[in-house]
Design a protein around this motif. Structure first.
Motif, PDB file in Angstrom:
ATOM      1  N   SER B  42      42.557  38.482  24.271  1.00  0.00           N
ATOM      2  CA  SER B  42      42.236  37.492  25.295  1.00  0.00           C
ATOM      3  C   SER B  42      42.742  36.120  24.861  1.00  0.00           C
ATOM      4  O   SER B  42      42.657  35.763  23.685  1.00  0.00           O
ATOM      5  CB  SER B  42      40.725  37.466  25.501  1.00  0.00           C
ATOM      6  OG  SER B  42      40.336  36.197  25.936  1.00  0.00           O
ATOM      7  N   TRP B  43      43.281  35.352  25.803  1.00  0.00           N
ATOM      8  CA  TRP B  43      43.802  34.018  25.475  1.00  0.00           C
ATOM      9  C   TRP B  43      42.788  32.926  25.822  1.00  0.00           C
ATOM     10  O   TRP B  43      42.869  31.819  25.344  1.00  0.00           O
ATOM     11  CB  TRP B  43      45.119  33.748  26.204  1.00  0.00           C
ATOM     12  CG  TRP B  43      46.305  34.409  25.562  1.00  0.00           C
ATOM     13  CD1 TRP B  43      46.268  35.272  24.508  1.00  0.00           C
ATOM     14  CD2 TRP B  43      47.664  34.284  25.925  1.00  0.00           C
ATOM     15  NE1 TRP B  43      47.514  35.696  24.188  1.00  0.00           N
ATOM     16  CE2 TRP B  43      48.421  35.095  25.048  1.00  0.00           C
ATOM     17  CE3 TRP B  43      48.343  33.557  26.906  1.00  0.00           C
ATOM     18  CZ2 TRP B  43      49.798  35.215  25.132  1.00  0.00           C
ATOM     19  CZ3 TRP B  43      49.712  33.675  26.987  1.00  0.00           C
ATOM     20  CH2 TRP B  43      50.448  34.500  26.093  1.00  0.00           C
ATOM     21  N   SER B  44      41.878  33.251  26.732  1.00  0.00           N
ATOM     22  CA  SER B  44      40.982  32.204  27.212  1.00  0.00           C
ATOM     23  C   SER B  44      39.665  32.819  27.675  1.00  0.00           C
ATOM     24  O   SER B  44      39.629  33.954  28.134  1.00  0.00           O
ATOM     25  CB  SER B  44      41.648  31.447  28.364  1.00  0.00           C
ATOM     26  OG  SER B  44      40.691  30.805  29.141  1.00  0.00           O
ATOM     27  N   TYR B  45      38.581  32.017  27.551  1.00  0.00           N
ATOM     28  CA  TYR B  45      37.298  32.506  28.049  1.00  0.00           C
ATOM     29  C   TYR B  45      37.268  32.515  29.562  1.00  0.00           C
ATOM     30  O   TYR B  45      36.588  33.320  30.183  1.00  0.00           O
ATOM     31  CB  TYR B  45      36.161  31.599  27.561  1.00  0.00           C
ATOM     32  CG  TYR B  45      35.930  31.667  26.081  1.00  0.00           C
ATOM     33  CD1 TYR B  45      35.394  32.825  25.527  1.00  0.00           C
ATOM     34  CD2 TYR B  45      36.243  30.598  25.257  1.00  0.00           C
ATOM     35  CE1 TYR B  45      35.178  32.896  24.165  1.00  0.00           C
ATOM     36  CE2 TYR B  45      36.026  30.665  23.908  1.00  0.00           C
ATOM     37  CZ  TYR B  45      35.502  31.813  23.359  1.00  0.00           C
ATOM     38  OH  TYR B  45      35.295  31.894  22.023  1.00  0.00           O
ATOM     39  N   ASP B  46      37.998  31.566  30.108  1.00  0.00           N
ATOM     40  CA  ASP B  46      37.887  31.318  31.540  1.00  0.00           C
ATOM     41  C   ASP B  46      38.726  32.323  32.322  1.00  0.00           C
ATOM     42  O   ASP B  46      39.957  32.364  32.186  1.00  0.00           O
ATOM     43  CB  ASP B  46      38.372  29.886  31.823  1.00  0.00           C
ATOM     44  CG  ASP B  46      37.950  29.441  33.202  1.00  0.00           C
ATOM     45  OD1 ASP B  46      37.666  30.324  34.036  1.00  0.00           O
ATOM     46  OD2 ASP B  46      37.905  28.227  33.437  1.00  0.00           O
ATOM     47  N   GLY B  47      38.124  33.141  33.117  1.00  0.00           N
ATOM     48  CA  GLY B  47      38.861  34.129  33.899  1.00  0.00           C
ATOM     49  C   GLY B  47      39.453  33.560  35.172  1.00  0.00           C
ATOM     50  O   GLY B  47      40.174  34.240  35.894  1.00  0.00           O
ATOM     51  N   ASP B  52      43.977  34.747  35.167  1.00  0.00           N
ATOM     52  CA  ASP B  52      43.059  35.537  34.343  1.00  0.00           C
ATOM     53  C   ASP B  52      43.695  36.093  33.072  1.00  0.00           C
ATOM     54  O   ASP B  52      44.335  37.140  33.064  1.00  0.00           O
ATOM     55  CB  ASP B  52      42.484  36.704  35.171  1.00  0.00           C
ATOM     56  CG  ASP B  52      41.335  37.373  34.425  1.00  0.00           C
ATOM     57  OD1 ASP B  52      41.010  36.906  33.311  1.00  0.00           O
ATOM     58  OD2 ASP B  52      40.770  38.320  34.976  1.00  0.00           O
ATOM     59  N   SER B  54      41.700  36.570  30.357  1.00  0.00           N
ATOM     60  CA  SER B  54      40.476  36.624  29.549  1.00  0.00           C
ATOM     61  C   SER B  54      40.123  38.026  29.069  1.00  0.00           C
ATOM     62  O   SER B  54      39.169  38.189  28.331  1.00  0.00           O
ATOM     63  CB  SER B  54      39.303  36.070  30.356  1.00  0.00           C
ATOM     64  OG  SER B  54      39.086  36.904  31.481  1.00  0.00           O
ATOM     65  N   ILE B 115      45.580  25.664  29.321  1.00  0.00           N
ATOM     66  CA  ILE B 115      44.197  26.138  29.249  1.00  0.00           C
ATOM     67  C   ILE B 115      43.252  24.970  29.022  1.00  0.00           C
ATOM     68  O   ILE B 115      42.218  24.830  29.689  1.00  0.00           O
ATOM     69  CB  ILE B 115      44.039  27.176  28.110  1.00  0.00           C
ATOM     70  CG1 ILE B 115      44.789  28.456  28.474  1.00  0.00           C
ATOM     71  CG2 ILE B 115      42.569  27.491  27.867  1.00  0.00           C
ATOM     72  CD1 ILE B 115      44.815  29.491  27.368  1.00  0.00           C
ATOM     73  N   ASN B 124      38.290  26.245  24.897  1.00  0.00           N
ATOM     74  CA  ASN B 124      38.356  27.401  25.777  1.00  0.00           C
ATOM     75  C   ASN B 124      39.429  28.407  25.381  1.00  0.00           C
ATOM     76  O   ASN B 124      39.561  29.444  26.006  1.00  0.00           O
ATOM     77  CB  ASN B 124      38.610  26.955  27.209  1.00  0.00           C
ATOM     78  CG  ASN B 124      37.399  26.262  27.781  1.00  0.00           C
ATOM     79  OD1 ASN B 124      36.347  26.869  27.935  1.00  0.00           O
ATOM     80  ND2 ASN B 124      37.535  24.965  28.026  1.00  0.00           N
ATOM     81  N   ASN B 126      40.960  31.293  23.330  1.00  0.00           N
ATOM     82  CA  ASN B 126      40.496  32.403  22.511  1.00  0.00           C
ATOM     83  C   ASN B 126      41.465  32.649  21.366  1.00  0.00           C
ATOM     84  O   ASN B 126      42.609  32.201  21.427  1.00  0.00           O
ATOM     85  CB  ASN B 126      40.380  33.665  23.370  1.00  0.00           C
ATOM     86  CG  ASN B 126      38.948  33.880  23.805  1.00  0.00           C
ATOM     87  OD1 ASN B 126      38.048  33.181  23.354  1.00  0.00           O
ATOM     88  ND2 ASN B 126      38.759  34.834  24.684  1.00  0.00           N
TER      89      ASN B 126
END
Lengths: 283, 572
Positions: B42-47, B52, B54, B115, B124, B126
């Motif tokens: 995952s690259w980011s928490y935020d979907g 997306d 995440s 991001i 944020n 990941n």
């Protein structure tokens, strides 16, 4: 075009006049660049045009080929008067080269010569787009003729080189090939050996004999005296826009006025004339 | 004298090959592995952002692009040392890897910035994002430690014909895919990232010499290349599945390209600078509008569309002749000024022919709206269709028609270019006086260039009127002429591919970069200035033209000469 014997000048019969320029005068404002010059060139003749720098030789060429409209005088070609329009002149059968090489630098050697065929071909835009039979035939013929001419001047192996990348001597030959592509009866060469070494000069004079032998008349502007007296049947000497003397190389060579005006009285035998050219006089 | 010896030998005095460091290769492999592993994380928490990114072990969109770049790097690494080493003697793996490594780093940095901007702060991001960035940095580092090679001449590379044809087809498919994917991005950041991806991949392919191979293959299979390009263009609407916005942009691109090809004759071949060219497109459009069945059309005659095309093109060509015959006696800067004036005269005429100041032809500033859709052979261009389950909209219909048109325009351009007329034009461009002295009809040919160019633009204009559904004077402002010229200069004067590319870039970018709003023009200006500084011959220069600008480049000169000689031998 055939390659045959060369140097034997005197033995050949001289034909009808091709070019008859009478009373050609060119004035730039107050400056008389060419003053009442007469010149007749016959079939199969090589005529030399000499004179110190600024004498009006190139201006006279420009008057003959329609780049300038002479102030007065008439140019007749094969008996009919020539309008002072370059295109009409070329169509009539007179082609030229330039003193400072003016090739189409970013075209190949072959393309340069093919441009010379322009005035002898007629495919229009429509048939070019549609690739009509006329276009195909003419295009193939143009290509073949251009290739043949490149071989004639000894550039058969450089057809696909860009003109700008060719050695200096080859560029001079290419210019001659391009002029020959217009199917001329008379070719005007403006200093064809300028900047050449003795070996190249010899090749150039061989080429000019070859052109003459293929049935053309030649007018040459040159500074190299040995070159011109070896080459020409007749020589016209211009000084300050006026004809000083016209005659065989021997006559001109031995005329004291020529020696005084052109060759000079001192040790320097050429190229010591005034460096300033007639305004717009050299193309 | 006549023996031209190509100085091949000078080349084989190779520049000292810089030895690479032994760690470089394993470092690169590690980088590739890290990028791929990172992309699966995952690259980011935020979907909600960047389509997306995440989900672990389910690479999505932008992550896939990173994987593609990593796989390309892997191939180049294996060509450097490993099972593909045979490929390595042709392909410059090091230079390609440098482009890929740098591009990947840039790509990942932009991802991290995106991001942190989109969802408030680097917090944020990941671990996956960082892992990929480190991998990218490793690839870049290894590329700079790898040795530079002396390569074999790509023009000698011969593969079986099927392979060459396949590689052409593959390139076209990749182009189609990239274009479709990029155009599908509506948000700013994914779009920019897609552009970075495309730029990186393209640079790597060029630098490594793969494109040069495809280019040579394309020269050997010219028909295949043309067909593949048209097939890709033909398939484009099928990738859009009913998205009318993109298809309308695509239609505009084709109109713009056809007009640019017309101008390419005038500027690129004959060397005449025309700054009012959009007027010819406009006159075609106005003719089509006034002869259409719109309620605002001012002329009663309603001929079928094919006649309208001819009339529009001929009116444009006539205008070309009218503007040409007096003004072609001036040249250079003066011609540019006169044509600039002509463009404005056209616009003001259309503005003022409203019945108050003369006959009512154009409805003045209101223009002619409500131009109905075309109907050709009973086929209405306004209707949607479904072919193989894919929606084809109104704009797709026009796209196909315009594709046909531009095919004709390209054919006309390339055939004219290789004819007596084209040689005459180039001769005039090179040295007008010499051309005249060789018996070329200089004035006539210049007029012809103006007329034919205007004819092509007028044809495009007639379709444009129906596609837009309205014409008005403010569509034909000077800026449009300037953009046409910019497309040609940017792409490469006198070339076909270059001008198409330039036109596409100049038309697509402003549409897709709408979020830059008022900075768009500024960016363009910057782009053009940079282009002129670093690549004055245009994106896709004919190599001949390249020589004009980079004269000092001996190796290039030799390469060009050799290429020509080979081509000549093959022609025999």
């Amino acid at each position: 075009m055939t390659v045959t014997e060369t140097q034997d000048v005197a033995a050949r019969p001289i034909g009808d006049p091709v070019l008859e320029a009478s009373g050609v005068t060119m004035r730039f404002g107050g400056l008389l660049a060419v003053n009442d010059v007469n010149l007749t060139v016959r079939e199969g003749e090589i005529v030399g045009l000499i004179g110190p720098n600024g004498a009006g030789k190139t201006t006279f060429f420009n008057c003959l080929t329609g780049l300038y409209k002479p102030t007065s005088g008439q140019v007749r070609f094969s008996g009919t008067p020539l309008p002072p329009k370059p295109r009409a002149v070329v169509r009539a059968g007179m082609a030229r080269t330039f003193q400072n090489i003016r090739l189409f630098a970013n075209m190949t050697a072959l393309e340069n010569v093919m441009v010379g065929r322009y005035c002898r071909t007629s495919a229009g835009a429509l048939t070019s787009v549609l690739h009509g039979p006329k276009f195909r035939r003419e295009e193939a013929a143009t290509r073949a003729r251009a290739q043949e001419l490149l071989e004639f001047v000894g550039l058969g192996r450089s057809t696909e080189h860009l003109a700008r990348n060719m050695p200096y001597g080859d560029q001079r030959r290419l210019e001659i090939a391009r002029a020959l592509a217009t199917d001329p009866k008379l070719i005007l060469l403006d200093e064809p050996t300028a900047g050449m070494n003795p070996q190249e000069t010899r090749q150039a004079s061989d080429l000019i004999f070859k052109i003459r032998d293929s049935g053309l008349s030649v007018v040459v502007i040159e500074h190299d005296m040995r070159f011109i007296f070896n080459l020409c049947d007749r020589v016209l000497c211009l000084v300050q826009g006026s004809a000083l003397i016209e005659g065989t190389p021997e006559e001109v060579q031995s005329d004291p006025r020529v020696i005084e005006a052109y060759i000079g009285t001192g040790e320097d035998d050429e190229d010591e004339g005034p460096q300033d050219d007639v305004p717009g006089g050299e193309v | 004298m006549t023996d031209f010896e190509t100085p091949v030998d000078d080349l084989s005095e190779a520049p000292a090959v810089k030895p690479g460091k032994p760690i470089a290769w394993p470092l690169g492999l590690a980088g590739v592995a890290l990028v791929i592993v990172g992309a699966f994380l995952s690259w980011s928490y935020d979907g909600q952002i960047l389509n997306d990114l995440s989900v672990n072990f389910y690479p999505n969109g932008l992550q896939n692009l990173a994987i593609i770049l990593a796989v390309l790097s892997l191939v180049l690494l294996l060509a450097e040392k490993g099972p593909l080493v045979k490929l390595g003697s042709w392909v410059d793996a090091t230079l390609g890897l440098r482009a890929l490594g740098l591009g990947l780093v840039l790509y990942m940095v932009l991802v991290l910035i995106a991001i942190s901007i989109e969802s408030d702060g680097l917090i944020n991001v990941n671990p996956g994002g960082y892992v990929t960035l480190v991998g990218a940095a490793l690839i870049a580092a290894s590329a700079w430690m790898l040795p530079l090679h002396q390569l074999r001449d790509m023009s000698e590379a011969r593969m079986p014909a099927w392979f060459e044809i396949l590689s052409i087809a593959f390139l076209m498919a990749a182009l189609l895919f990239t274009a479709a994917y990029t155009l599908a991005q509506d948000e700013a950041w994914p779009l920019i990232l897609c552009l970075v991806f495309a730029g990186t991949a393209a640079t790597a392919l060029f630098r490594s010499g793969v494109m040069s191979f495809v280019g040579h293959a394309g020269q050997r299979h010219r028909k295949v290349l043309t067909l593949a390009a048209f097939a890709a263009a033909f398939l484009f609407p099928f990738t859009q599945n009913g998205d009318d916005t993109n298809m309308s942009i695509a239609g505009a691109v084709l109109v713009f390209s056809a007009t640019a090809m017309g101008l390419n004759i005038v500027v690129g071949l004959a060397g005449l600078l025309d700054l009012g060219y959009i007027a010819f497109l406009g006159s075609g459009a106005y003719v089509a509008a006034t002869l259409s069945t719109s309620a605002f059309a001012t002329i009663g005659w309603k001929p079928p569309f094919l006649v309208v095309v001819l009339v529009g093109a001929c009116v444009a060509a006539t205008l070309g002749l009218i503007i040409g015959s007096p003004t072609l006696r001036v040249s250079g800067d003066y011609l540019a000024i006169v044509t600039l004036g002509f463009g404005e005269i056209f616009r003001f005429s259309m503005f003022n022919l409203d019945g108050n100041n003369g006959p009512n032809l154009t409805n003045g500033p209101n223009g002619i709206p409500g131009i109905p859709d075309l109907e050709l052979f009973g086929f209405n261009f306004g209707t949607d269709h479904t072919i193989a389950g894919i929606d084809l909209t109104r704009n797709s219909n026009y796209y196909f028609l315009l594709l046909l048109l531009i095919g004709g325009v390209i054919l006309a351009f390339s055939r004219l270019n290789n004819s007596r007329i084209g040689r005459g034009w180039v001769a005039i461009r090179e040295d007008e006086k010499a051309a005249e002295a060789m018996g070329v009809n200089v004035f006539g040919l210049k007029l012809l260039a103006f007329a034919i160019g205007a004819f092509l633009a007028g044809m495009a204009g007639t379709v444009k009127a129906h596609q837009d559904g309205a014409v008005s004077p403010d569509q034909y402002i000077f800026l449009e002429s300037a953009f046409l010229l910019a497309a040609i200069v940017l792409g490469g004067m006198g070339t076909i591919v270059g001008v198409l590319l330039g036109a596409t870039i100049l038309k697509v970018l402003p549409e897709k970069l709408r979020f830059f709003l008022e900075y768009r023009l500024l960016l363009f200006g910057l782009l053009l200035v940079l282009m002129m500084r670093f690549r004055p011959e245009g994106l896709v220069a004919s190599r001949r033209r390249k020589l004009e600008f980079h004269e000092e480049d001996e190796a290039l000169a030799v390469a060009v000469e050799e290429e020509r000689l080979i081509a000549a031998e093959e022609a025999k």
